[in-house]
Design a protein around this motif. Structure first.
Motif, PDB file in Angstrom:
ATOM      1  N   ALA A 143       0.823  -1.210   0.000  1.00  0.00           N
ATOM      2  CA  ALA A 143       0.000   0.000   0.000  1.00  0.00           C
ATOM      3  C   ALA A 143       0.856   1.258   0.000  1.00  0.00           C
ATOM      4  O   ALA A 143       0.517   2.260  -0.654  1.00  0.00           O
ATOM      5  CB  ALA A 143      -0.926  -0.001   1.213  1.00  0.00           C
ATOM      6  N   ALA A 144       1.992   1.222   0.717  1.00  0.00           N
ATOM      7  CA  ALA A 144       2.857   2.398   0.830  1.00  0.00           C
ATOM      8  C   ALA A 144       3.897   2.473  -0.284  1.00  0.00           C
ATOM      9  O   ALA A 144       4.655   3.441  -0.347  1.00  0.00           O
ATOM     10  CB  ALA A 144       3.568   2.394   2.180  1.00  0.00           C
ATOM     11  N   ARG A 145       3.950   1.443  -1.140  1.00  0.00           N
ATOM     12  CA  ARG A 145       4.921   1.372  -2.236  1.00  0.00           C
ATOM     13  C   ARG A 145       6.357   1.397  -1.713  1.00  0.00           C
ATOM     14  O   ARG A 145       7.198   2.160  -2.184  1.00  0.00           O
ATOM     15  CB  ARG A 145       4.676   2.494  -3.248  1.00  0.00           C
ATOM     16  N   VAL A 146       6.605   0.558  -0.729  1.00  0.00           N
ATOM     17  CA  VAL A 146       7.934   0.431  -0.123  1.00  0.00           C
ATOM     18  C   VAL A 146       8.480  -0.957  -0.458  1.00  0.00           C
ATOM     19  O   VAL A 146       7.807  -1.961  -0.214  1.00  0.00           O
ATOM     20  CB  VAL A 146       7.861   0.598   1.407  1.00  0.00           C
ATOM     21  N   PRO A 147       9.682  -1.064  -1.012  1.00  0.00           N
ATOM     22  CA  PRO A 147      10.263  -2.379  -1.298  1.00  0.00           C
ATOM     23  C   PRO A 147      10.389  -3.214  -0.025  1.00  0.00           C
ATOM     24  O   PRO A 147      10.853  -2.723   1.013  1.00  0.00           O
ATOM     25  CB  PRO A 147      11.646  -2.044  -1.863  1.00  0.00           C
ATOM     26  N   LEU A 148       9.939  -4.460  -0.107  1.00  0.00           N
ATOM     27  CA  LEU A 148       9.989  -5.384   1.015  1.00  0.00           C
ATOM     28  C   LEU A 148      10.997  -6.484   0.730  1.00  0.00           C
ATOM     29  O   LEU A 148      10.897  -7.182  -0.280  1.00  0.00           O
ATOM     30  CB  LEU A 148       8.611  -6.009   1.250  1.00  0.00           C
ATOM     31  N   VAL A 149      11.972  -6.639   1.626  1.00  0.00           N
ATOM     32  CA  VAL A 149      12.897  -7.761   1.566  1.00  0.00           C
ATOM     33  C   VAL A 149      12.477  -8.736   2.649  1.00  0.00           C
ATOM     34  O   VAL A 149      12.534  -8.419   3.841  1.00  0.00           O
ATOM     35  CB  VAL A 149      14.351  -7.311   1.782  1.00  0.00           C
ATOM     36  N   SER A 150      12.020  -9.898   2.236  1.00  0.00           N
ATOM     37  CA  SER A 150      11.549 -10.913   3.168  1.00  0.00           C
ATOM     38  C   SER A 150      12.589 -12.006   3.291  1.00  0.00           C
ATOM     39  O   SER A 150      13.059 -12.551   2.292  1.00  0.00           O
ATOM     40  CB  SER A 150      10.219 -11.496   2.674  1.00  0.00           C
ATOM     41  N   ALA A 151      12.966 -12.332   4.532  1.00  0.00           N
ATOM     42  CA  ALA A 151      13.975 -13.368   4.762  1.00  0.00           C
ATOM     43  C   ALA A 151      13.466 -14.335   5.818  1.00  0.00           C
ATOM     44  O   ALA A 151      12.866 -13.932   6.820  1.00  0.00           O
ATOM     45  CB  ALA A 151      15.293 -12.743   5.217  1.00  0.00           C
ATOM     46  N   ALA A 152      13.694 -15.621   5.580  1.00  0.00           N
ATOM     47  CA  ALA A 152      13.242 -16.654   6.515  1.00  0.00           C
ATOM     48  C   ALA A 152      14.271 -17.767   6.577  1.00  0.00           C
ATOM     49  O   ALA A 152      14.995 -18.018   5.605  1.00  0.00           O
ATOM     50  CB  ALA A 152      11.885 -17.214   6.071  1.00  0.00           C
ATOM     51  N   ILE A 153      14.323 -18.431   7.728  1.00  0.00           N
ATOM     52  CA  ILE A 153      15.256 -19.529   7.918  1.00  0.00           C
ATOM     53  C   ILE A 153      14.559 -20.698   8.610  1.00  0.00           C
ATOM     54  O   ILE A 153      13.543 -20.526   9.288  1.00  0.00           O
ATOM     55  CB  ILE A 153      16.477 -19.111   8.769  1.00  0.00           C
ATOM     56  N   GLY A 154      15.115 -21.868   8.428  1.00  0.00           N
ATOM     57  CA  GLY A 154      14.650 -23.058   9.127  1.00  0.00           C
ATOM     58  C   GLY A 154      15.650 -24.173   8.938  1.00  0.00           C
ATOM     59  O   GLY A 154      16.060 -24.462   7.809  1.00  0.00           O
ATOM     60  N   GLN A 155      16.099 -24.745  10.037  1.00  0.00           N
ATOM     61  CA  GLN A 155      17.067 -25.830  10.008  1.00  0.00           C
ATOM     62  C   GLN A 155      18.309 -25.443   9.184  1.00  0.00           C
ATOM     63  O   GLN A 155      19.112 -24.644   9.609  1.00  0.00           O
ATOM     64  CB  GLN A 155      16.407 -27.111   9.503  1.00  0.00           C
ATOM     65  N   PHE A 156      18.432 -25.963   7.965  1.00  0.00           N
ATOM     66  CA  PHE A 156      19.597 -25.673   7.114  1.00  0.00           C
ATOM     67  C   PHE A 156      19.199 -24.917   5.850  1.00  0.00           C
ATOM     68  O   PHE A 156      19.914 -24.943   4.859  1.00  0.00           O
ATOM     69  CB  PHE A 156      20.300 -26.976   6.713  1.00  0.00           C
TER      70      PHE A 156
END
Length: 253
Positions: A143-156
């Motif tokens: 909605a705000a037109r802001v770039p989103l960097v999504s990062a996630a981890i699990g185990q390896f």
């Protein structure tokens, strides 16, 4: 903006990169990045953003430091146990780089407050640990037109992607995971485990993508999800397409 002698020295290794240079460094110094979560991903991203000279940073986290966090959150030490993560991270940033105006926000971000918390950001890094939060952040960023960097981890495994769902062809994070998730759907590190260095890899990669979003160096990574398998080790990249039926950014809404 004119870089001072100290800044020319501090950021010299950026400035000599033709893809960044003095103008790119000025963009970093004029930028605001919001980091959601000072856990494993945030603990790695935050110091590299600070070292890069991000001019303003907001760190959003309402948790306190526990002994079990230290295996993958090296921004904290044994003496910090019991302290608030956001406040402690703020002190680390202040000690690392006085150029950075850092704000610690001790709050849990959700659909009700996400728009206000990300207002004015040039990039957002989301390292939160549940889909409900991630979707609320994604909706607010779109909605705000802001770039989103999504990062996630699990185990390896680590996953890092950049989303600009407001553009005609680019997906948002909701296009990637859909709607049918809430906090109870997420497996946690305490249940499945995680290699500490994987959190560092994901956080550093997220910082890299935030710098890319601000300065524009290299190839645009919008809509690409980079998946790193630490067991092999190997990385593959998948392209995420915009979902026409997505209730946040879809064309068929």
């Amino acid at each position: 903006m004119i870089l001072s002698d100290d800044q020319l020295d501090r950021y010299a290794r950026h400035i000599v990169l033709k893809e960044i240079g003095g103008e790119g460094q000025k963009k970093l110094l004029g930028a605001r990045v919001v980091v959601i979560g000072a856990g494993g991903i945030g603990a790695a991203a935050i110091p590299y953003l600070a070292a890069a000279g991000i001019g303003a940073m907001a760190i959003i986290d309402d948790d306190r430091i526990e002994l079990a966090n230290l295996q993958r959150q090296p921004i904290f030490g044994t003496g910090d146990i019991g302290a608030l993560k956001a406040e402690t991270a703020k002190r680390r940033v202040a000690a690392l780089n006085p150029d950075v105006a850092v704000e610690a926000i001790v709050a849990r971000i959700g659909a009700d407050n996400a728009p206000g918390l990300i207002a004015g950001a040039d990039a957002v890094i989301d390292g939160s640990d549940n889909f409900a939060t991630r979707l609320a952040v994604s909706d607010a960023c779109t909605a705000a037109r802001v770039p989103l960097v999504s990062a996630a981890i699990g185990q390896f495994q680590a996953q890092i992607g950049t989303f600009r769902g407001w553009t005609a062809e680019a997906p948002c994070y909701r296009c990637y995971v859909g709607d049918a998730f809430d906090a109870e759907d997420c497996d946690t590190c305490s249940e499945l485990g995680v290699l500490g260095a994987m959190a560092g890899l994901a956080g550093c990669f997220a910082a890299l993508e935030a710098v890319r979003a601000i300065t524009g160096f290299g190839e645009d990574q919008t809509g690409r999800m980079h998946i790193f398998d630490g067991l092999k080790p190997a990385m593959r990249t998948i392209r995420i397409v915009k979902d026409p039926a997505c209730r946040t950014c879809g064309t068929a809404r």
